[in-house]
Design an enzyme around this catalytic site. Structure first.
Site, PDB file in Angstrom:
ATOM      1  N   ASP A 188       0.876  -1.166   0.000  1.00 43.48           N
ATOM      2  CA  ASP A 188       0.000   0.000   0.000  1.00 43.48           C
ATOM      3  C   ASP A 188       0.919   1.223   0.000  1.00 43.48           C
ATOM      4  O   ASP A 188       2.113   1.117   0.319  1.00 43.48           O
ATOM      5  CB  ASP A 188      -0.875  -0.048   1.258  1.00 43.48           C
ATOM      6  CG  ASP A 188      -1.704   1.199   1.433  1.00 43.48           C
ATOM      7  OD1 ASP A 188      -2.344   1.632   0.450  1.00 43.48           O
ATOM      8  OD2 ASP A 188      -1.707   1.766   2.548  1.00 43.48           O
ATOM      9  N   ASP A 243      -0.196   5.056   0.852  1.00 39.59           N
ATOM     10  CA  ASP A 243      -0.497   6.081   1.850  1.00 39.59           C
ATOM     11  C   ASP A 243      -0.416   5.499   3.265  1.00 39.59           C
ATOM     12  O   ASP A 243      -1.196   4.618   3.621  1.00 39.59           O
ATOM     13  CB  ASP A 243      -1.914   6.638   1.625  1.00 39.59           C
ATOM     14  CG  ASP A 243      -2.070   7.260   0.230  1.00 39.59           C
ATOM     15  OD1 ASP A 243      -1.150   7.967  -0.200  1.00 39.59           O
ATOM     16  OD2 ASP A 243      -3.113   7.040  -0.410  1.00 39.59           O
ATOM     17  N   ASN A 296      -4.024   9.098  -7.232  1.00 39.20           N
ATOM     18  CA  ASN A 296      -2.834   9.948  -7.291  1.00 39.20           C
ATOM     19  C   ASN A 296      -1.552   9.166  -7.007  1.00 39.20           C
ATOM     20  O   ASN A 296      -0.481   9.754  -6.874  1.00 39.20           O
ATOM     21  CB  ASN A 296      -2.963  11.088  -6.272  1.00 39.20           C
ATOM     22  CG  ASN A 296      -4.145  11.997  -6.597  1.00 39.20           C
ATOM     23  OD1 ASN A 296      -4.184  12.607  -7.664  1.00 39.20           O
ATOM     24  ND2 ASN A 296      -5.111  12.079  -5.694  1.00 39.20           N
TER      25      ASN A 296
END
Ligand code: BG6
Ligand code: MG
Length: 221
Positions: free
Chosen positions: A8, A10, A115
């Protein structure tokens, strides 16, 4: 046999989890909605639209207004990530990515964010990934396993051959449902269902991780 790690982004590789929080916080204030850091814990790993729905709770808004709020939050987030540089890598993340590669194993990104590509470019780590699965890759978001399955498929591997590294309850759930092994980063209240729980990636070495998953059987002669 472990052949790859799916990371992952973030809250695992960089602290953009904080920027997502600040973006939502600003939007919530503008809209006069209550939103605390504690509320934000439930938004970790959750896609943009679903995050907004959790903030709005049972309030009903027209679709146009929902889209405008999602875009407004994203613009706040984009302003934060413009400043991102390799200095924003969390301790141990790049070292582990490089060690995995050096050992002949693979890395994939499995982030719900639209993003994510821009963030890994700015962090200067795009080259360390063999595959990138992000907010554009699948319809069903975490806690559905689809994103991690997409990443594994891009690597040409099966779920049990991959370890998911996550900071979100939704991400650990997705890993379990998909049949992946998992490393949870953060408090047990959040990632307690992971196979291995660590505070963060600082000082985490590949060999120690692999041994934790596949202990060497005792030599009983
Ligand atoms: C996840 C974050 O990685 O991406 C969430 O943990 C975020 O906080 C989600 O909502 C979607 O990100 P984005 O950039 O597409 O709004
Ligand atoms: Mg995360």
């Amino acid at each position: 046999m472990i052949k790859a790690f799916i990371f992952d982004l973030d809250g695992v590789i960089t602290d953009t989890a904080e920027y997502h929080y600040r973006g939502w916080k600003r939007l919530a204030e503008e809209e006069g909605l209550a939103f605390t850091r504690e509320d934000n814990e439930h938004l970790r790993g959750v896609a943009r639209r679903e995050s907004l729905m959790l903030i709005l709770k049972d309030r009903v808004y027209p679709e146009e207004q929902i889209r405008e709020m999602m875009e407004r939050k994203n613009n706040y987030y984009l302003a934060f990530i413009k400043e991102i540089s390799p200095r924003d890598l969390l301790p141990g993340a790049k070292e582990l990515l490089a060690e995995i590669r050096a050992a002949g194993l693979k890395n994939a990104l499995g982030s719900a964010s639209k993003n994510a590509a821009e963030v890994i470019e700015r962090l200067g780590i795009r080259d360390l990934f063999d595959a990138v699965s992000d907010g554009f890759s699948v319809e069903r978001q975490k806690p559905a396993p689809d994103l991690f399955l997409h990443a594994a498929a891009q690597l040409g591997l099966r779920a049990p051959e991959c370890v998911v590294v996550e900071d979100a309850a939704a991400g650990i759930e997705a890993a379990i449902v998909g049949g992946f092994r998992s490393v949870g980063l953060g408090p047990a209240e959040r990632v307690g269902r992971a196979d291995i729980i660590l505070p963060n990636l600082a000082g985490v070495r590949l060999t120690a991780l692999l041994n934790a998953f596949e202990p060497i059987p005792p030599n009983d002669k």
